[in-house]
Write an enzyme that holds these catalytic residues in place. Structure first.
Site, PDB file in Angstrom:
ATOM      1  N   GLY A  24      -9.016  45.993 -20.069  1.00  0.00           N
ATOM      2  CA  GLY A  24     -10.044  45.598 -19.099  1.00  0.00           C
ATOM      3  C   GLY A  24     -10.479  46.738 -18.197  1.00  0.00           C
ATOM      4  N   SER A  32     -14.730  44.174 -22.831  1.00  0.00           N
ATOM      5  CA  SER A  32     -13.525  44.819 -22.280  1.00  0.00           C
ATOM      6  C   SER A  32     -12.887  43.913 -21.230  1.00  0.00           C
ATOM      7  CB  SER A  32     -13.888  46.188 -21.696  1.00  0.00           C
ATOM      8  OG  SER A  32     -13.046  46.570 -20.641  1.00  0.00           O
ATOM      9  N   ASN A 114     -19.668  58.250 -27.932  1.00  0.00           N
ATOM     10  CA  ASN A 114     -19.539  58.786 -26.572  1.00  0.00           C
ATOM     11  C   ASN A 114     -18.860  60.159 -26.535  1.00  0.00           C
ATOM     12  OD1 ASN A 114     -18.717  55.496 -26.081  1.00  0.00           O
ATOM     13  ND2 ASN A 114     -20.555  56.338 -25.152  1.00  0.00           N
ATOM     14  N   GLU A 178     -22.938  59.993 -21.061  1.00  0.00           N
ATOM     15  CA  GLU A 178     -22.220  59.144 -22.017  1.00  0.00           C
ATOM     16  C   GLU A 178     -22.449  59.581 -23.461  1.00  0.00           C
ATOM     17  OE1 GLU A 178     -20.140  56.337 -21.115  1.00  0.00           O
ATOM     18  OE2 GLU A 178     -20.288  57.203 -19.108  1.00  0.00           O
ATOM     19  N   HIS A 254     -24.444  50.729 -22.363  1.00  0.00           N
ATOM     20  CA  HIS A 254     -25.003  51.928 -23.004  1.00  0.00           C
ATOM     21  C   HIS A 254     -26.315  51.528 -23.680  1.00  0.00           C
ATOM     22  CE1 HIS A 254     -20.676  53.635 -23.520  1.00  0.00           C
ATOM     23  NE2 HIS A 254     -21.293  54.335 -22.584  1.00  0.00           N
ATOM     24  N   ASN A 366     -13.171  45.365 -27.511  1.00  0.00           N
ATOM     25  CA  ASN A 366     -13.212  46.293 -26.381  1.00  0.00           C
ATOM     26  C   ASN A 366     -14.630  46.803 -26.148  1.00  0.00           C
ATOM     27  OD1 ASN A 366     -11.247  46.875 -24.548  1.00  0.00           O
ATOM     28  ND2 ASN A 366     -10.096  48.265 -25.868  1.00  0.00           N
ATOM     29  N   CYS A 372     -21.007  52.388 -32.002  1.00  0.00           N
ATOM     30  CA  CYS A 372     -20.116  53.068 -31.040  1.00  0.00           C
ATOM     31  C   CYS A 372     -19.097  53.933 -31.765  1.00  0.00           C
ATOM     32  CB  CYS A 372     -19.317  52.059 -30.220  1.00  0.00           C
ATOM     33  SG  CYS A 372     -20.296  50.931 -29.268  1.00  0.00           S
TER      34      CYS A 372
HETATM   35  O1  SUG Z   1     -16.738  52.928 -22.661  1.00  0.00           O
HETATM   36  N1  SUG Z   1     -14.652  50.430 -23.948  1.00  0.00           N
HETATM   37  C1  SUG Z   1     -15.654  51.434 -24.188  1.00  0.00           C
HETATM   38  C2  SUG Z   1     -16.596  50.991 -25.261  1.00  0.00           C
HETATM   39  C3  SUG Z   1     -17.521  52.097 -25.670  1.00  0.00           C
HETATM   40  C4  SUG Z   1     -18.604  51.633 -26.557  1.00  0.00           C
HETATM   41  N2  SUG Z   1     -19.406  52.738 -26.939  1.00  0.00           N
HETATM   42  C5  SUG Z   1     -20.753  52.695 -27.118  1.00  0.00           C
HETATM   43  N3  SUG Z   1     -21.491  51.701 -26.716  1.00  0.00           N
HETATM   44  N4  SUG Z   1     -21.310  53.733 -27.631  1.00  0.00           N
HETATM   45  C6  SUG Z   1     -16.402  51.753 -22.887  1.00  0.00           C
HETATM   46  O2  SUG Z   1     -16.685  50.818 -22.130  1.00  0.00           O
HETATM   47  C7  SUG Z   1     -12.604  49.520 -22.999  1.00  0.00           C
HETATM   48  C8  SUG Z   1     -11.172  49.957 -22.794  1.00  0.00           C
HETATM   49  C9  SUG Z   1     -10.301  48.855 -22.287  1.00  0.00           C
HETATM   50  O3  SUG Z   1     -10.762  48.040 -21.492  1.00  0.00           O
HETATM   51  O4  SUG Z   1      -9.115  48.794 -22.702  1.00  0.00           O
HETATM   52  C10 SUG Z   1     -13.541  50.677 -23.248  1.00  0.00           C
HETATM   53  O5  SUG Z   1     -13.300  51.782 -22.805  1.00  0.00           O
END
Ligand code: SUG
Length: 451
Positions: A24, A32, A114, A178, A254, A366, A372
């Site tokens: 989270g 997340s 990212n 990002e 994003h 997540n 991603c």
């Molecule tokens: O940065 N989730 C990532 C997901 C990234 C998705 N990437 C793109 N949309 N390109 C973020 O929010 C969650 C980790 C956690 O809660 O355990 C996390 O980092």
């Protein structure tokens, strides 16, 4: 000199790391937050990702692998005041700040969209392929990624005659970056001079511009502008656009959660951008031909359904057979509105010919869908030859990596496992072996990460 039709778009997917867990950590990323207390399965997560890579390789795409970062980041925990031997550092962090421990344990480098912003050699001032690792400054657990990410990218693209590597932008909210999640390249053939499309969530310096109210805008205009300068992109081949702040507030953290582009096609939601008609016109002007915008109306798929299904976090691929495929996560088939829309989309022949659907639930939980998980790199034939061949997916690497995952990954990780020093040594052992499989050199500083 390579012919422009010989350039390929390669996808480099993040290999899920052995400490994949749900914590989270990402405010504004609804998945997340919603799955914060779930147990994860690193083994299943890595295998889901490998299956997608292998399927794309089997379709004739150039598919690569990006190694995960070494986690936990014990060096960071020490820097934050936890002392003693490794077991003691983990124990103190678990007692005083479980969130901090989880942040230093996150396998978030798996979302390689990212990892960096990448500009192909055809677009840059010096004819080199440019990489800038993203500073990911908006989330602590991600802001500690870029030094290792930069080393891994250098281990994959080491030939200085072809590849230019930059430092991440300054570690300040003014320059929140990002990476490719907020950057798309449009072109005719991959080897033609393309258009860099940079999408930001807010301007750090111009307070008069609109901003989201509920969730953070992670990418700033100032960061996007700096990247275009650093990569030496021609001004008439760059377009900046602002994300609609309302969709950020609806969970679009994003731009790649609401839009995806490939060559001269953009597939996006009608509410993706502010001043959308200007955005589409500017892109067509820079591209020197009309951009094919496949815009999905709210009446067909709501922003809520787009965020829930990750319809736009899809990969739009030009297959070697000449067809265009949309790679979607299984959640799109499970949402009736989205599934219906996708059937209509294919039947309407607007530029997307087929669907490929993958189960990526471990990553989706997540907030990470197919797009991603991959970093796109357009490569000329010479650059393909010059790069590290050991990171390119093939039948043998697929089987080696599956065996490696079977040997080293746990079936399940919950919050209480993060204090277990054995998880740290298992991860270090696994990654040490991985650097040899992928011939990356010493990209992990285990001493600093404390293992
Ligand atoms: O940065 N989730 C990532 C997901 C990234 C998705 N990437 C793109 N949309 N390109 C973020 O929010 C969650 C980790 C956690 O809660 O355990 C996390 O980092």
């Amino acid at each position: 000199m390579n012919n422009s039709t010989q350039h390929v778009e390669a996808n480099f997917d993040g290999l899920v790391g052995p400490t994949h867990n749900y914590a989270g950590l990402s405010d504004g990323n609804l998945a997340s937050k919603n799955n914060q207390t779930k147990a994860s399965s690193p083994k299943l997560a890595a295998k889901e990702g490998l299956k997608k890579m292998k399927a794309l390789h089997d379709l004739g795409m150039v598919q690569g692998v990006i190694a995960p970062l070494a986690r936990p980041d014990i060096g960071m925990l020490r820097q934050l005041g936890f002392t003693g031997d490794t077991a003691s550092v983990l124990k103190q962090a678990a007692k005083h700040s479980p969130a901090l421990l989880a942040a230093c344990y996150s396998a978030s480098s798996m979302w390689t969209a990212n990892a960096a912003t990448v500009s192909p050699s055809r677009d840059t001032h010096d004819g080199k392929l440019h990489f800038t690792p993203a500073n990911l400054i908006n989330k602590f657990h991600r802001s500690i990624e870029h030094p290792q990410t930069g080393r891994i990218l250098k281990g994959m693209f080491s030939d200085a005659n072809h590849f230019a590597h930059h430092n991440a932008l300054p570690a300040s909210n003014y320059f929140g970056d990002e990476g490719a999640a907020n950057h798309t390249r449009f072109c005719n053939e991959y080897g033609d001079h393309g258009v860099g499309f940079f999408v930001f969530g807010e301007s750090a310096f111009n307070g008069a511009m609109p901003k989201p109210k509920r969730f953070p805008a992670r990418q700033t205009l100032e960061a996007s502008s700096a990247l275009a300068r650093i990569h030496g992109l021609a001004e008439d081949k760059v377009v900046f656009a602002q994300q609609n702040p309302d969709v950020i507030d609806a969970g679009v953290f994003h731009n790649d959660v609401i839009a995806v582009g490939n060559r001269d096609v953009m597939f996006c939601h009608e509410h993706a951008f502010l001043n959308k008609n200007d955005v589409y016109n500017n892109l067509s002007t820079a591209l020197e031909k009309p951009l094919n915008v496949i815009e999905v109306p709210e009446s067909a798929v709501s922003v809520t359904d787009a965020v829930g299904s990750y319809l736009f976090n899809s990969q739009l691929l030009s297959l070697p057979n000449g067809k265009t495929a949309l790679v979607v996560p299984r959640e799109c088939e499970e949402n009736p509105q989205v599934a219906d829309y996708l059937q209509t989309l294919i039947a309407s022949k607007q530029g997307i010919d087929e669907l490929l659907c993958f189960d990526l639930k471990q990553s989706m939980q997540n907030g990470g869908g197919p797009a991603c998980l991959r970093l796109r790199v357009v490569l000329s034939p010479d650059e393909q030859t010059a790069m590290n061949q050991s990171v390119i997916m093939n039948d043998s690497l697929f089987s080696t990596l599956n065996q490696w995952v079977d040997a080293h990954y746990r079936d399940s990780i919950s919050a209480q496992d993060l204090v277990d020093p054995a998880l740290l040594s298992e991860s270090q052992f696994a990654l040490d072996e991985l650097t040899q499989i992928l011939k990356l050199g010493s990209v992990y500083d285990f001493q600093k990460t404390g293992a």
